[in-house]
Design a protein around this motif. Structure first.
Motif, PDB file in Angstrom:
ATOM      1  N   LYS A 103       0.822  -1.211   0.000  1.00  0.00           N
ATOM      2  CA  LYS A 103       0.000   0.000   0.000  1.00  0.00           C
ATOM      3  C   LYS A 103       0.856   1.262   0.000  1.00  0.00           C
ATOM      4  O   LYS A 103       0.526   2.244  -0.661  1.00  0.00           O
ATOM      5  CB  LYS A 103      -0.886   0.002   1.242  1.00  0.00           C
ATOM      6  N   LYS A 104       1.950   1.209   0.730  1.00  0.00           N
ATOM      7  CA  LYS A 104       2.856   2.358   0.794  1.00  0.00           C
ATOM      8  C   LYS A 104       3.464   2.629  -0.583  1.00  0.00           C
ATOM      9  O   LYS A 104       3.613   3.783  -0.999  1.00  0.00           O
ATOM     10  CB  LYS A 104       3.943   2.062   1.825  1.00  0.00           C
ATOM     11  N   LYS A 105       3.820   1.582  -1.267  1.00  0.00           N
ATOM     12  CA  LYS A 105       4.420   1.705  -2.586  1.00  0.00           C
ATOM     13  C   LYS A 105       3.410   2.295  -3.576  1.00  0.00           C
ATOM     14  O   LYS A 105       3.749   3.158  -4.390  1.00  0.00           O
ATOM     15  CB  LYS A 105       4.888   0.328  -3.043  1.00  0.00           C
ATOM     16  N   LYS A 106       2.163   1.846  -3.496  1.00  0.00           N
ATOM     17  CA  LYS A 106       1.114   2.353  -4.367  1.00  0.00           C
ATOM     18  C   LYS A 106       0.848   3.832  -4.098  1.00  0.00           C
ATOM     19  O   LYS A 106       0.660   4.635  -5.013  1.00  0.00           O
ATOM     20  CB  LYS A 106      -0.166   1.558  -4.116  1.00  0.00           C
ATOM     21  N   LYS A 107       0.835   4.205  -2.827  1.00  0.00           N
ATOM     22  CA  LYS A 107       0.597   5.581  -2.434  1.00  0.00           C
ATOM     23  C   LYS A 107       1.715   6.485  -2.955  1.00  0.00           C
ATOM     24  O   LYS A 107       1.466   7.584  -3.466  1.00  0.00           O
ATOM     25  CB  LYS A 107       0.521   5.670  -0.910  1.00  0.00           C
ATOM     26  N   PHE A 108       2.953   6.015  -2.826  1.00  0.00           N
ATOM     27  CA  PHE A 108       4.101   6.779  -3.309  1.00  0.00           C
ATOM     28  C   PHE A 108       4.034   6.937  -4.823  1.00  0.00           C
ATOM     29  O   PHE A 108       4.285   8.022  -5.352  1.00  0.00           O
ATOM     30  CB  PHE A 108       5.409   6.095  -2.902  1.00  0.00           C
ATOM     31  N   TYR A 124       1.348   6.862  -6.725  1.00  0.00           N
ATOM     32  CA  TYR A 124       0.244   7.779  -7.011  1.00  0.00           C
ATOM     33  C   TYR A 124       0.675   9.229  -6.783  1.00  0.00           C
ATOM     34  O   TYR A 124       0.424  10.106  -7.608  1.00  0.00           O
ATOM     35  CB  TYR A 124      -0.961   7.432  -6.134  1.00  0.00           C
ATOM     36  N   LEU A 125       1.335   9.494  -5.677  1.00  0.00           N
ATOM     37  CA  LEU A 125       1.810  10.836  -5.374  1.00  0.00           C
ATOM     38  C   LEU A 125       2.830  11.310  -6.401  1.00  0.00           C
ATOM     39  O   LEU A 125       2.809  12.468  -6.837  1.00  0.00           O
ATOM     40  CB  LEU A 125       2.426  10.871  -3.973  1.00  0.00           C
TER      41      LEU A 125
END
Length: 113
Positions: free
Chosen positions: A2-7, A9-10
């Motif tokens: 999830k952290k990787k996806k959020k990064f 996306y940002l």
């Protein structure tokens, strides 16, 4: 994950915003970048000189004057306590104060403005 996806996306949002808000800057029809910089500097140098003379140097002078008189007072109290007057710090602050008070008279000739 999830952290990787959020990064990711940002990062994508940042790239899109950068591409939306960027614009191409043209120096001149001939592509003379140096000429554009020189003409901008000629226009801005008078304003820079005025701001430095009327704001920066007086602010530095005020700070140095406060420090000079505070250090002179502290040196006097040390003299009263120990019987020996230390001249080094007040003398250095006084020399710096004289330098910054007279700097607008000659600093622009040194810098070639």
């Amino acid at each position: 994950m999830k952290k990787k996806k959020k990064f990711l996306y940002l990062f994508c949002v940042t790239l899109v915003l950068i591409s939306v808000f960027c614009m191409t800057a043209y120096a001149a029809p001939t592509g003379d970048v140096a000429g554009a910089i020189e003409s901008t500097w000629k226009d801005a140098s008078a304003q820079i000189k005025t701001v430095v003379n009327k704001v920066v140097f007086p602010a530095i002078d005020l700070i140095l004057a406060v420090f000079f008189f505070a250090k002179l007072g502290m040196a006097y109290f040390d003299y009263r306590k120990h019987g020996m007057f230390e001249w080094t710090a007040p003398a250095i602050l006084f020399a710096c104060l004289i330098f910054t008070l007279t700097a607008p008279l000659y600093i622009w000739q040194i810098l070639g403005m």
